[in-house]
Structures are given as C-alpha cells and as structure tokens.
Design a protein around this motif. Structure first.
Motif, PDB file in Angstrom:
ATOM      1  N   ASN A  29       0.752  -1.253   0.002  1.00  0.00           N
ATOM      2  CA  ASN A  29      -0.046  -0.024   0.029  1.00  0.00           C
ATOM      3  C   ASN A  29       0.901   1.327   0.001  1.00  0.00           C
ATOM      4  O   ASN A  29       0.444   2.183  -0.619  1.00  0.00           O
ATOM      5  CB  ASN A  29      -0.878   0.003   1.305  1.00  0.00           C
ATOM      6  CG  ASN A  29      -2.018  -1.095   1.087  1.00  0.00           C
ATOM      7  OD1 ASN A  29      -2.391  -1.334   0.057  1.00  0.00           O
ATOM      8  ND2 ASN A  29      -2.375  -1.501   2.153  1.00  0.00           N
ATOM      9  N   SER A  33       1.082   4.095  -2.914  1.00  0.00           N
ATOM     10  CA  SER A  33       0.827   5.533  -2.325  1.00  0.00           C
ATOM     11  C   SER A  33       2.131   6.454  -2.820  1.00  0.00           C
ATOM     12  O   SER A  33       1.697   7.333  -3.552  1.00  0.00           O
ATOM     13  CB  SER A  33       0.510   5.711  -0.952  1.00  0.00           C
ATOM     14  OG  SER A  33      -0.459   4.971  -0.659  1.00  0.00           O
ATOM     15  N   SER A  36       1.730   6.755  -6.709  1.00  0.00           N
ATOM     16  CA  SER A  36       0.472   7.527  -7.261  1.00  0.00           C
ATOM     17  C   SER A  36       1.156   8.816  -7.051  1.00  0.00           C
ATOM     18  O   SER A  36       0.903   9.829  -7.800  1.00  0.00           O
ATOM     19  CB  SER A  36      -0.495   7.384  -6.444  1.00  0.00           C
ATOM     20  OG  SER A  36      -1.121   6.193  -6.702  1.00  0.00           O
TER      21      SER A  36
END
Length: 185
Positions: A29, A33, A36
């Motif tokens: 995750n 993140s 992105s």
C-alpha cells in the motif's frame, strides 16, 4: 551530503535476519501511494545507501527508501539518485533503524521491538536505543523487551530472540491498550 546515481540493481537490500534493513517486509500500500504521488509530481527525500568495501569491490547497501525505490521501479525506472550516508559500516543497522523510525512510513511496533533487541545485542545501551534511535520512553522499551522476549539457544551456541507476545500495548503512547483477552478475564 554526497549524492550519486545508481542502477537499482546495484543497491543491495540486506534484509535477512542479521541484515541491515530493519523492515520485515515491504508494505505494498505504501509503494502504491508513493507511485501515485510521484505520478502527480510529488518529490520525496532521496533513498539512502551506505558504502562499504567488499571482496568484489564497493557495495552500496540500502539504509532507507525501499518503498520509494519499489515505486520508481513500478513506474518503469531502472536508476535513481541516492544520498550516501557517511557512517561507519558497523553503524549501518542503527542508522537504518533511526531513519526508518522517522520516515513517512515508519517502522511497525513489531519491527521496533525486533530492532531494539538487536541493537541491545550489538552493544547499544537502552538509553541510547530509547532516546536516539527508537524514540520511545526507556521504561516502555525495557518492559517490552523483558516481558515479551524469549531467547532460544541452538546446539551450535547461537542465540535467537523470539517475541512471545505482541509488544504494541507496551510500546504505545497510552498506559495500556485494551485487548479482547482483557475482556475475557
């Protein structure tokens, strides 16, 4: 501060049980993140490597930045800039813990406990571990280590530390975190 450009495959991830990198495993995750955010133009601190001499020449060992490197790899990059940490190779582990404690994706409580135990075994005092590296009150550090660790001794005389119970309620910033087991008593 020395900055160098390295191919990602030149950077050694020494994450074994006695390795330098303190994380148990990457958090996917966090990688997504970072990817992105980088796709939107975000700029993060450079990953950090330590330089040491090896039989094959100079090695660059990752001290901080695995999630950022994995995010760059997922973006198709094969190299990047790195900060070279100017500490003695004997201090790489402590430096890796210290930098990962204060990062945007900090170490878990389990990783902190594992690091504290290993730093103790490397000869660091509880006061130094508490105030300079792990950043938890020394009494909580001692309680977590003393009450939650068991040492296994192998036939060859080596010692392995094993966490018996979760350390979270002892290293959290509250007096006690209520658990389901507490409700049952």
């Amino acid at each position: 501060m020395e900055i160098i450009t390295l191919q990602f495959d030149q950077v050694l991830l020494d994450d074994g049980p006695l390795g330098i990198y303190p994380r148990n495993q990457p958090n996917w995750n966090a990688i997504v993140s970072y990817k992105s955010a980088k796709d939107c133009g975000a700029i993060f601190p450079l990953p950090v490597v330590g330089r040491r001499n090896a039989d094959s020449g100079v090695e660059y060992v990752l001290i901080d930045g695995r999630h950022r490197i994995e995010a760059d790899k997922s973006r198709g990059l094969t190299s990047g800039e790195f900060e070279v940490c100017a500490v003695d190779p004997k201090e790489f582990y402590a430096e890796a813990v210290k930098r990962n404690i204060t990062n945007s994706y900090p170490l878990s409580w389990q990783e902190k406990l594992k690091a504290a135990i290993r730093l103790r075994e490397l000869g660091y005092s509880d006061d130094i571990i508490s105030s300079d590296i792990i950043l938890v009150p020394v009494i909580k550090l001692r309680t977590a280590i003393l009450e939650r660790v068991h040492y296994n001794f192998a036939a060859d005389g080596t010692k392995e530390s094993v966490v018996l119970k979760g350390p979270i309620k002892f290293l959290a910033n509250t007096e006690r975190v209520k658990t389901l087991r507490d409700d049952e008593q």
